[in-house]
Design an enzyme around this catalytic site. Structure first.
Site, PDB file in Angstrom:
ATOM      1  N   LEU A  68     -11.199  31.873  13.987  1.00 30.10           N
ATOM      2  CA  LEU A  68     -10.742  32.436  15.257  1.00 30.10           C
ATOM      3  C   LEU A  68     -10.352  31.101  15.944  1.00 30.10           C
ATOM      4  CD1 LEU A  68     -13.159  35.294  16.011  1.00 30.10           C
ATOM      5  CD2 LEU A  68     -11.034  35.346  14.774  1.00 30.10           C
ATOM      6  N   ASP A  69      -9.179  31.564  16.741  1.00 29.17           N
ATOM      7  CA  ASP A  69      -8.683  30.513  17.591  1.00 29.17           C
ATOM      8  C   ASP A  69     -10.150  30.093  18.675  1.00 29.17           C
ATOM      9  OD1 ASP A  69      -6.322  30.597  16.523  1.00 29.17           O
ATOM     10  OD2 ASP A  69      -5.446  31.862  18.203  1.00 29.17           O
ATOM     11  N   ARG A  70      -9.954  29.094  19.249  1.00 28.22           N
ATOM     12  CA  ARG A  70     -11.048  28.848  20.246  1.00 28.22           C
ATOM     13  C   ARG A  70     -11.164  29.694  21.234  1.00 28.22           C
ATOM     14  NH1 ARG A  70     -10.095  23.455  23.966  1.00 28.22           N
ATOM     15  NH2 ARG A  70      -8.644  24.587  24.599  1.00 28.22           N
ATOM     16  N   ARG A 169      -0.666  36.624  19.145  1.00 28.54           N
ATOM     17  CA  ARG A 169      -0.373  35.974  20.283  1.00 28.54           C
ATOM     18  C   ARG A 169       1.054  36.005  20.438  1.00 28.54           C
ATOM     19  NH1 ARG A 169      -4.886  31.227  20.964  1.00 28.54           N
ATOM     20  NH2 ARG A 169      -3.978  30.709  23.049  1.00 28.54           N
TER      21      ARG A 169
END
Length: 223
Positions: A68-70, A169
């Site tokens: 997962l993205d930060r 996003r």
């Protein structure tokens, strides 16, 4: 400090809780990742603290399968042995794993549900940012549905059919509704509207490597 990309990305990982285990057995380790914590270590030494290193400190055999993205929080599954790693990797590759995210986006989304089917590629001069690329991009598809409309935002459930970098996003941005608190893609007011990226991996459904039975693991949305 001014509102620049550099000012939005100082790495200060949350220290508590250190590691949240949703499920553990001989084959898989299911964790709830916090917003602000890297999934895997970055190149700078100060980026060594990550979900993978924390997991390995307590479960030495844990191996990363996906990320997962930060800034994204939610469910992450790791493999506990090579066979489970191959099994889970094939499920991701063949799109057998189902993921559901909750997101809060800027403005009011008019329709109640829909699909974004737009290919993505890396925006190399601005990497790691991604962009819509109709000519050379990799296929990317996201189903979405409205959960609630708020005063200046809309709460959505997002179901990605592919797993491209920054897919959710960029796809929400393509609708004209960037995700609140998004340091890469949200303009000033939308970025300032939340104290973190309003994107959470709420559930993940997979075939358990031991017996193939479908299992769903969930982490309640924190916003």
């Amino acid at each position: 400090m001014g509102d620049t990309l550099a000012s939005r990305f100082h790495y200060d990982p949350p220290l508590t809780p250190w590691l949240t285990v949703l499920h553990a057995d001989e084959d898989i380790l299911v964790l709830a990742k916090q917003s602000g914590l890297l999934s895997v270590a970055g190149k700078p030494a100060e980026h060594g603290d990550c979900l993978e290193s924390r997991a390995k400190a307590e479960h030495a055999n844990a191996r990363i399968v996906h990320r997962l993205d930060r800034e994204t929080s939610g469910v992450v599954v790791m493999a506990m042995n090579p066979k489970a790693h191959r099994h889970l990797g094939l499920q991701f590759e063949r799109r057998k794993i189902r993921k559901k995210y909750v997101a809060r986006v800027w403005g009011h989304v008019k329709e109640d549900k829909g699909t974004v089917d737009l290919p993505l590629s890396c925006d190399w001069p601005n990497r790691p940012m991604q962009m819509i690329d109709l000519a050379n991009g990799r296929a990317a598809r996201t189903d979405w549905e409205v959960l609630a409309r708020e005063e200046n935002a809309t709460r959505l459930v997002l179901s990605p059919l592919t797993g491209r970098s920054h897919q959710l996003r960029v796809h929400m941005l393509s609708l004209g509704h960037p995700i609140l608190g998004d340091g890469f893609y949200a303009p000033g007011p939308a970025f300032a509207a939340a104290d973190r990226l309003q994107l959470h991996a709420e559930s993940l459904t997979l075939h358990h490597p031991s017996d193939g039975v479908l299992r769903t693991f969930a982490d309640p949305c924190p916003f």
